[in-house]
Motif scaffolding. Sequence first.
Motif: not given
Length: 344
Positions: A117-122
């Motif tokens: 969520s926090n890296v790939t999603g970003f």
Amino acid sequence: MQTVFEKLRARLQTQQKTWLVTGAAGFIGSNLVEFLLAHNQLVVGVDNFSTGYQKNLDQIAEAVGSQTYKNFRFIAGDISQLETCQRACLAVDIVLHQAALGSVPRSIADPISSNLSNVTGFLNMLTAAKDVGIQRFVYASSSSVYGDSEELPKVEARTGNLLSPYAVMKYTNELYAKVFNKTYGIETIGLRYFNVFGRRQDPDGAYAAVIPKWVGSLLKNETVYINGDGATSRDFCYIDNVVQMNVLAGMTDNSAAFGETFNVAVGGQTTLNELYALINQELNQYVTNFTTKPASYVDFRAGDIRHSNANITKAHTLLGYVPTQTINEGMTLAIEWYIADAQI
């Protein structure tokens, strides 16, 4: 004299733009959506309901009215899917990226899910925004990026060694945003949130923030647990200050802010012991027959920063940020909401 934000609020009523708010059903996201709709803006929202709630969207509809709520388009989807991000970014002027799996302990327990969520999603959101030509991309970072730095107050240019996977992820966001600004020209602005609290903050769950969790426990006459000796300190920031910073960042014409990160806080320092006393004081005023009870102290929590206090000069200088609530003023407003929510 009017502040920059007061002037901006008047400007929003006559200058309509389309804003994308990710994490729209969550605590911070839902407050942003409500503010924007109430100020004559068009809003697209995205959420996968992993930490957000439909009831938050229902409360927005009730607050702004059915006619105004028609200016809101919601997409149920996950930012870990690039296609969802691409669909959400169509015909959008400004992105306010709030979607994330928050919490230091959660990232320690399950770094892979948090990273998705926090890296790939970003990166998906940043790429989707860049690909369709969105110029402004404002995103939530975190005070956790200061790590073990003992300098107080915290200044944006100086950080320490990172103490948790969550901090690594948020710092990675900042690095990506700075590179996208330099490489592609997208106007990225990062907001390092310091312990945000207020209406629609979830009091339940294993990773609930300290203020709603303590209020909920005290209202249920449950024991409150304080990690460590209670001398740990934080710069607690009421939600309206966070809304202000997002809108200022979304609308600023100051190119010196692009590619930068900013502390979002009040510039205060409150220990956990002081916070517990303040919450008890407020509940005594609002709850009949409320009885103050001592807290129970347990071990320090892994990955936590010992002291946190922000220097907000950069935010004031470049964006015109002036906090509207101290912790005491914010707590009075928040307590009323927490009590009402507990009775729903």
